[in-house]
Write a protein that holds these residues in place. Structure first.
Motif, PDB file in Angstrom:
ATOM      1  N   TRP A 160      79.144  36.823 -72.540  1.00  0.00           N
ATOM      2  CA  TRP A 160      78.364  38.067 -72.640  1.00  0.00           C
ATOM      3  C   TRP A 160      77.685  38.160 -74.006  1.00  0.00           C
ATOM      4  O   TRP A 160      76.507  38.511 -74.110  1.00  0.00           O
ATOM      5  CB  TRP A 160      79.317  39.237 -72.393  1.00  0.00           C
ATOM      6  CG  TRP A 160      78.817  40.579 -72.836  1.00  0.00           C
ATOM      7  CD1 TRP A 160      77.945  41.391 -72.160  1.00  0.00           C
ATOM      8  CD2 TRP A 160      79.182  41.281 -74.039  1.00  0.00           C
ATOM      9  NE1 TRP A 160      77.751  42.547 -72.878  1.00  0.00           N
ATOM     10  CE2 TRP A 160      78.487  42.508 -74.026  1.00  0.00           C
ATOM     11  CE3 TRP A 160      80.016  40.988 -75.119  1.00  0.00           C
ATOM     12  CZ2 TRP A 160      78.610  43.438 -75.066  1.00  0.00           C
ATOM     13  CZ3 TRP A 160      80.145  41.914 -76.143  1.00  0.00           C
ATOM     14  CH2 TRP A 160      79.447  43.116 -76.121  1.00  0.00           C
ATOM     15  N   ALA A 161      78.437  37.804 -75.063  1.00  0.00           N
ATOM     16  CA  ALA A 161      77.892  37.892 -76.415  1.00  0.00           C
ATOM     17  C   ALA A 161      76.771  36.876 -76.617  1.00  0.00           C
ATOM     18  O   ALA A 161      75.782  37.150 -77.310  1.00  0.00           O
ATOM     19  CB  ALA A 161      78.993  37.670 -77.454  1.00  0.00           C
ATOM     20  N   ALA A 162      76.916  35.697 -76.005  1.00  0.00           N
ATOM     21  CA  ALA A 162      75.912  34.637 -76.189  1.00  0.00           C
ATOM     22  C   ALA A 162      74.552  35.098 -75.680  1.00  0.00           C
ATOM     23  O   ALA A 162      73.513  34.798 -76.272  1.00  0.00           O
ATOM     24  CB  ALA A 162      76.353  33.366 -75.452  1.00  0.00           C
ATOM     25  N   LYS A 163      74.571  35.876 -74.588  1.00  0.00           N
ATOM     26  CA  LYS A 163      73.297  36.348 -74.056  1.00  0.00           C
ATOM     27  C   LYS A 163      72.639  37.367 -74.980  1.00  0.00           C
ATOM     28  O   LYS A 163      71.428  37.527 -74.980  1.00  0.00           O
ATOM     29  CB  LYS A 163      73.514  36.966 -72.662  1.00  0.00           C
ATOM     30  CG  LYS A 163      73.794  35.888 -71.619  1.00  0.00           C
ATOM     31  CD  LYS A 163      73.653  36.420 -70.209  1.00  0.00           C
ATOM     32  CE  LYS A 163      74.718  37.437 -69.906  1.00  0.00           C
ATOM     33  NZ  LYS A 163      74.760  37.845 -68.499  1.00  0.00           N
ATOM     34  N   PHE A 168      73.675  36.900 -84.938  1.00  0.00           N
ATOM     35  CA  PHE A 168      74.671  35.848 -85.139  1.00  0.00           C
ATOM     36  C   PHE A 168      75.613  36.181 -86.290  1.00  0.00           C
ATOM     37  O   PHE A 168      76.823  36.033 -86.169  1.00  0.00           O
ATOM     38  CB  PHE A 168      73.976  34.505 -85.400  1.00  0.00           C
ATOM     39  CG  PHE A 168      74.933  33.345 -85.435  1.00  0.00           C
ATOM     40  CD1 PHE A 168      75.376  32.749 -84.257  1.00  0.00           C
ATOM     41  CD2 PHE A 168      75.417  32.850 -86.637  1.00  0.00           C
ATOM     42  CE1 PHE A 168      76.270  31.692 -84.279  1.00  0.00           C
ATOM     43  CE2 PHE A 168      76.314  31.795 -86.672  1.00  0.00           C
ATOM     44  CZ  PHE A 168      76.735  31.208 -85.487  1.00  0.00           C
ATOM     45  N   TYR A 169      75.062  36.641 -87.419  1.00  0.00           N
ATOM     46  CA  TYR A 169      75.903  36.905 -88.591  1.00  0.00           C
ATOM     47  C   TYR A 169      76.479  38.322 -88.592  1.00  0.00           C
ATOM     48  O   TYR A 169      77.524  38.569 -89.172  1.00  0.00           O
ATOM     49  CB  TYR A 169      75.101  36.768 -89.883  1.00  0.00           C
ATOM     50  CG  TYR A 169      74.649  35.394 -90.236  1.00  0.00           C
ATOM     51  CD1 TYR A 169      75.557  34.342 -90.346  1.00  0.00           C
ATOM     52  CD2 TYR A 169      73.306  35.137 -90.492  1.00  0.00           C
ATOM     53  CE1 TYR A 169      75.137  33.083 -90.702  1.00  0.00           C
ATOM     54  CE2 TYR A 169      72.883  33.875 -90.854  1.00  0.00           C
ATOM     55  CZ  TYR A 169      73.794  32.854 -90.953  1.00  0.00           C
ATOM     56  OH  TYR A 169      73.370  31.614 -91.317  1.00  0.00           O
ATOM     57  N   LEU A 179      80.253  29.525 -82.144  1.00  0.00           N
ATOM     58  CA  LEU A 179      79.005  28.809 -81.877  1.00  0.00           C
ATOM     59  C   LEU A 179      78.127  29.570 -80.887  1.00  0.00           C
ATOM     60  O   LEU A 179      76.947  29.781 -81.122  1.00  0.00           O
ATOM     61  CB  LEU A 179      79.340  27.418 -81.324  1.00  0.00           C
ATOM     62  CG  LEU A 179      78.169  26.541 -80.913  1.00  0.00           C
ATOM     63  CD1 LEU A 179      77.312  26.201 -82.114  1.00  0.00           C
ATOM     64  CD2 LEU A 179      78.676  25.264 -80.251  1.00  0.00           C
ATOM     65  N   PHE A 180      78.712  30.011 -79.766  1.00  0.00           N
ATOM     66  CA  PHE A 180      77.897  30.646 -78.727  1.00  0.00           C
ATOM     67  C   PHE A 180      77.785  32.155 -78.931  1.00  0.00           C
ATOM     68  O   PHE A 180      76.731  32.731 -78.733  1.00  0.00           O
ATOM     69  CB  PHE A 180      78.481  30.345 -77.343  1.00  0.00           C
ATOM     70  CG  PHE A 180      78.501  28.883 -77.039  1.00  0.00           C
ATOM     71  CD1 PHE A 180      77.319  28.177 -76.868  1.00  0.00           C
ATOM     72  CD2 PHE A 180      79.708  28.195 -76.948  1.00  0.00           C
ATOM     73  CE1 PHE A 180      77.332  26.815 -76.612  1.00  0.00           C
ATOM     74  CE2 PHE A 180      79.732  26.835 -76.687  1.00  0.00           C
ATOM     75  CZ  PHE A 180      78.543  26.140 -76.530  1.00  0.00           C
ATOM     76  N   GLY A 181      78.892  32.765 -79.328  1.00  0.00           N
ATOM     77  CA  GLY A 181      78.882  34.233 -79.358  1.00  0.00           C
ATOM     78  C   GLY A 181      78.687  34.828 -80.737  1.00  0.00           C
ATOM     79  O   GLY A 181      78.574  36.049 -80.870  1.00  0.00           O
ATOM     80  N   GLY A 182      78.670  33.988 -81.787  1.00  0.00           N
ATOM     81  CA  GLY A 182      78.432  34.487 -83.146  1.00  0.00           C
ATOM     82  C   GLY A 182      79.333  35.646 -83.513  1.00  0.00           C
ATOM     83  O   GLY A 182      80.493  35.718 -83.091  1.00  0.00           O
TER      84      GLY A 182
END
Lengths: 89, 531
Positions: B49-52, B60-61, B194-197
């Motif tokens: 969900w976060a990656a989207k 990301f940060y 990496l994907f969800g930051g």
């Protein structure tokens, strides 16, 4: 220009309060540590059955951390934020 | 049963029949595995969900600055409460009594300092890392390099301690091999970051904090139910069995200077931990940053009060003999307590909570290290701030993978080493390198680039050097007869040294730009970038 003077006064006031609270925290925690280091029998004494002075003061150090953060947040949420809002205007 | 644990159990001389007690610890535990897979499934779901939602470097940060004060309070608590505090302090209290409680208080007292001096100015001045704040009116390149060194030193030592601890604990609790455990932790952690930051990392912290606080509370309530819900009755039972000495200071504070030095590292190090500082950028404004520390202090203090109950509960209900027979360090006190109160299912739950705890902390550390590599070193120093958003995001992700792989390799490299001191080393570096630089650059008009940079470098190098010369390394690890430096933790020397160097060098040099910008920066400290 009036705004700048007001902000500087507020900044000085916040720094004074923050430093006072920090010093209070330092005194409380290192006071606790030094009591443990130098007054071991006193800290081991019981103030109630099952409760030594050391355990009581240890718990109170945690409570004091809460109280000091609460004091700052209460001041900042009311006085500091209101002053900032007026300076921004 | 897992061979090494079996060997450990046998190696301990049996002190009567009470020691030979059945425990499921170290055997594959279906309930623990079940909870663990549920945790992994939920957190990977969150990551998906976060990656989207993660499209920009700000996502990301800094989770798009969308985290509320309450959420960040839980996330800060999650980032801070490591398995070391849950398992280690409970174990220390259960085997030494009062002495363990000295740690319970020490770990909390840094939080008020974070609130009073750092949180709000940091949020108003910076974007992603604490170096943003230090560099606000000083020269970018030297400040960023020095801050990145301080950050990476803190993060790497903290990571090694967490990874090695993770490998050992998971081996003990789930029966996996050490290397498998490290690789599993590394892979899950890299996937989150990496994907969800920061969005995924934040929510993993929140889930973990709720699990840890919930698990500790249930455990404490179950302990207290055996003592008429009176902590004093519990302490009394401990004193009746092991003497009033367990309620009194013992040998831990034999050397007052050692205790004060460690206390200084804990108190001022919290305000210099890069992964904690980074969390203040995830909230919308300084007011939310302020409130989030208030919530975090409440939650963390509550948790450490719980450790009083868990530690003494394990002392009375499990007994120190059994605890040290399973693990010499006493780390299994809380899981053993869970097993004796709630059987194998509750042991499984607590084991899974401990695992989740480790995973969340290493994810936060890795993200802050990656930010130093990509935002401070690559974008600000190598590219002089001229990098496209897409490039920034790509470099951030490459740094994440690199740091994750390094963490796994270091974890395997340090297998079997005594790394417990590395956590207090990380705090000492944070307190001596990062905290003075933040304080000087935010509050002191006269500070110069050279002064602050020297302060950071001297803080880092002197801490490393003095730790190397300390009894911890010279006597405990290298087995020498004596150590050149008497203190176990160098903060008592290195914090004042770092401040002194920063002040003296600033007074000897001049930095017209730094003092010219002070008024503007002071305005921003209070009013934020928009004010």
């Amino acid at each position: 220009m009036h705004n700048d003077a007001r902000l500087r006064a507020l900044a000085a006031r916040r720094t004074r309060f923050a430093v006072t609270l920090t010093i209070a925290m330092i005194v409380i925690y290192f006071g606790f540590i030094l009591l443990i280091a130098f007054k071991k029998p006193l800290m081991g004494g019981l103030v109630a059955p099952g409760l030594s002075l050391g355990i009581l003061l240890g718990a109170l150090v945690i409570v004091a951390s809460w109280v000091l953060t609460w004091l700052y947040v209460r001041w900042a949420n009311s006085y500091y934020d209101r002053e900032l809002a007026e300076i921004r205007r | 049963m897992n061979a090494p644990v079996h060997a450990l159990l046998q190696a301990v001389p049996a002190a009567g029949d009470s020691v030979r007690r059945a425990t499921q610890i170290g055997e594959p535990n279906a309930v623990a595995m079940g909870f663990f897979f549920v945790f992994i499934a939920i957190t990977l779901g969150i990551t998906y969900w976060a990656a989207k939602k993660t499209r920009t470097t700000e996502d990301f940060y800094a989770a798009g600055r969308s985290i509320s004060a309450g959420q960040n309070g839980f996330a800060l608590a999650g980032d801070y409460m490591s398995a070391a505090s849950f398992l280690g302090i409970a174990g220390l209290v259960s085997t030494t009594g009062f002495d363990g409680l000295i740690y319970s208080t020490g770990w909390l007292v840094g939080w008020p300092v974070v609130l009073f001096l750092i949180a709000e100015p940091l949020r108003n001045l910076g974007k992603y890392t604490f170096a943003d704040v230090v560099a606000a009116r000083l020269r970018q390149t030297p400040v960023r390099i020095a801050a990145a060194i301080g950050t990476l030193a803190t993060v790497i030592f903290y990571l090694i301690a967490q990874m090695v601890g993770a490998g050992g604990l998971i081996k003990l609790m789930f029966g996996l091999t050490y290397e498998t455990a490290i690789v599993v932790v590394g892979m899950a952690m890299i996937a989150y970051v990496l994907f969800g930051g920061m969005i995924a990392t934040t929510w993993v912290q929140i889930v973990k904090a709720v699990l840890l606080l919930g698990g500790a509370t249930i455990l404490a309530v179950m302990v207290l139910s055996r003592f008429g819900f009176s902590p004093l009755a519990l302490f009394r039972a401990a004193a009746e069995r092991y003497g009033d000495g367990v309620l009194a200071p013992g040998k831990l504070v034999a050397n007052p200077m050692d205790a004060v030095s460690l206390g200084m590292a804990l108190m001022f190090g919290t305000a210099g931990l890069p992964h904690i500082l980074m969390r203040f950028y995830t909230v919308p404004d300084a007011q939310a940053a302020r409130k989030s520390v208030f919530y975090a202090t409440g939650l963390i203090g509550f948790f450490y009060l719980m450790t009083f109950i868990l530690g003494f509960g394990a002392m009375v209900l499990v007994t120190p003999e059994v605890i040290t027979s399973v693990d010499k360090g006493g780390n299994m006190a809380a899981p053993l307590l869970a097993e004796s109160l709630g059987g194998t299912p509750f042991l499984g739950f607590i084991a899974a909570v401990a695992f989740a705890t480790i995973l969340a902390v290493v994810a936060g550390l890795t993200l802050s290290g990656a930010a130093a590599l990509s935002h401070d070193l690559w974008v600000s120093v190598a590219k002089k701030g001229e990098a496209t958003p897409i490039e920034q995001l790509r470099v951030a992700r490459i740094s994440t993978v690199a740091l994750g792989v390094i963490a796994v390799l270091l974890g395997i490299l340090f297998k079997g080493q005594n790394v417990a001191f590395m956590v207090s080393l990380a705090f000492a570096i944070a307190a001596s390198a990062n905290f003075p630089a933040l304080l000087l650059s935010i509050f002191w008009r006269r500070c110069t680039t050279l002064g602050v940079v020297t302060s950071m470098l001297v803080g880092t190098i002197s801490t490393l050097l003095l730790i190397y010369l300390s009894p911890t390394i010279q006597i405990d690890i290298l087995k020498h007869d004596a150590a050149l430096f008497p203190l176990k933790n160098p903060a008592l020397i290195t914090i004042p040294l770092s401040f002194a160097v920063g002040i003296v060098v600033s007074l000897l040099t001049s930095d017209p730009e730094a003092s010219a910008k002070f008024a503007q920066v002071e305005r921003q400290v209070h009013l934020g970038a928009k004010g």
